[in-house]
Scaffold this active site. Structure first.
Site, mmCIF file in Angstrom:
data_model
loop_
_atom_site.group_PDB
_atom_site.id
_atom_site.type_symbol
_atom_site.label_atom_id
_atom_site.label_comp_id
_atom_site.label_asym_id
_atom_site.label_seq_id
_atom_site.Cartn_x
_atom_site.Cartn_y
_atom_site.Cartn_z
ATOM 1 N N GLU A 62 134.932 -43.091 -0.502
ATOM 2 C CA GLU A 62 133.497 -43.037 -0.799
ATOM 3 C C GLU A 62 132.717 -42.220 0.236
ATOM 4 O O GLU A 62 131.486 -42.231 0.240
ATOM 5 C CB GLU A 62 132.933 -44.462 -0.884
ATOM 6 C CG GLU A 62 133.567 -45.286 -2.002
ATOM 7 C CD GLU A 62 133.022 -46.705 -2.043
ATOM 8 O OE1 GLU A 62 132.007 -46.922 -2.721
ATOM 9 O OE2 GLU A 62 133.621 -47.580 -1.396
ATOM 10 N N SER A 89 132.952 -48.058 -5.865
ATOM 11 C CA SER A 89 132.802 -46.852 -6.683
ATOM 12 C C SER A 89 133.826 -46.750 -7.805
ATOM 13 O O SER A 89 134.115 -45.670 -8.305
ATOM 14 C CB SER A 89 132.878 -45.583 -5.809
ATOM 15 O OG SER A 89 131.833 -45.591 -4.878
ATOM 16 N N SER A 97 120.623 -42.472 -8.174
ATOM 17 C CA SER A 97 121.360 -43.728 -8.195
ATOM 18 C C SER A 97 120.486 -44.864 -8.715
ATOM 19 O O SER A 97 119.260 -44.734 -8.849
ATOM 20 C CB SER A 97 121.880 -44.068 -6.797
ATOM 21 O OG SER A 97 122.869 -43.155 -6.391
#
Length: 332
Positions: A15, A166, A301
């Site tokens: 990530e 993720s 996001s």
């Protein structure tokens, strides 16, 4: 006088790149009239700050300081923007606690607990706050039986790394023949694998934070993946529709807010976290998926979407989070 903030990004996991995107958004929205921001990159080889001229200056890990030509820089607080290890699993928080540097996220114990999906599920199950799907945990060096797994759980199941984010290494398994490959895929990401029964329904996710001891929820988002589930591609490459605020009835919104606040309180969370739920299609009950103590915050996001849906801007929001860090520090 302006506060000096270490914006800590990077990390040791897959990530890393996502963390850099989060840090870009946060840095852009930290009020330059209030804060001097130094972006500190952490990877397995080094911890460093890059000057405007491109020079790398290493962090002194004895006190997390910088020795620049203009003098020594010590920080008033750290704004952690690392997804995965060491910024989301409690390691960095433990280090900051030891040197006395306040930070923006949950403490080391809470971060470690929520990072381990299985342990977090077990703790929440005992609180009787929310429904938890049936699951089995595998450990790399402990023998396991595919037959025993199939006896314990009903297909379909999700197979995922127990300590990863993720959606890396996650598979949906619909037949026994797929199980072994899915387990190996998850073991490639982690030493522990969580196998969890699939709950069919609507996926809802909600940001939660606390200011002055009062817990606040952000408007929830419904995630409609174009793929079979909300995988890496759906999260970061546009293969999903994210509806913010989610179009849900008022009684469901109230229930979601109440459960999210209870989980935040019972787990002793701090800063902004994001909680993922499934609304069971058949029973109309909410099932808990996981807590993200360092949710993604690149420009599009989910948390930034939810902040904007309240009418707040990100600069005000991040400023309030840092004000809370300093308030808590001052009250000790």
């Amino acid at each position: 006088m302006k506060k000096k903030i270490a914006l800590v990004a990077g990390g040791y996991s897959g990530e890393y790149v996502i963390s850099l995107g989060t840090a870009v958004t946060i840095e852009k929205n930290l009020d330059a009239s209030r804060f001097d921001v130094y972006k500190i990159i952490i990877d397995r080889k080094e911890w460093y700050y890059e000057t405007a001229s491109g020079q790398k200056v290493q962090i002194d890990k004895n006190d997390f300081s910088l020795n620049l030509e203009s003098g020594k820089v010590t920080f008033d607080a750290a704004f952690i923007a690392i997804h995965g290890s060491p910024g989301e699993d409690g390691r960095l928080q433990g280090y900051f606690d030891m040197i006395g540097l306040p930070y923006s996220t949950c403490n080391s114990i809470v971060s470690a607990l929520t990072f381990n999906k299985s342990f977090c599920n077990k703790v929440l199950k005992d609180f009787h706050v929310v429904n938890i799907a049936n699951s089995v945990v595998l450990y790399r060096h402990v023998p396991y039986s595919l037959g025993a797994i199939m006896e314990s759980l009903k297909l379909p199941v999700f197979v995922k790394p127990n300590e990863s984010g993720s959606s890396l290494g996650v598979s949906k398994v619909t037949s026994p023949e797929q199980l072994m490959g899915a387990i190996e895929k998850s073991f490639a990401e982690d030493n522990q694998v969580l196998i969890e029964e699939f709950i069919e329904g609507r996926e809802l996710t909600i940001g939660v934070y606390a200011i002055n001891g009062k817990i606040h929820t952000l408007p929830p988002t419904e995630i409609i993946s174009k793929n079979e589930f909300f995988d890496y591609e759906a999260k970061y490459q546009g293969a999903s529709n994210e509806i913010t605020p989610a179009q849900i009835p008022e009684d469901l919104l109230s229930q979601l807010n109440r459960k999210a606040e209870n989980i935040y309180l019972h787990l002793n969370c701090k800063g902004v976290v994001r909680m993922d739920f499934i609304l069971n299609k058949h029973s109309n009950e909410l099932y808990f998926l996981e807590v993200n103590t360092m949710p993604g915050q690149s420009e599009n996001s989910i948390v930034p979407q939810q902040v904007r849906a309240t009418g707040m801007n990100l600069m005000d929001f991040y400023g309030r989070l840092l004000d809370e860090v300093f308030r808590v520090k001052g009250s000790r």
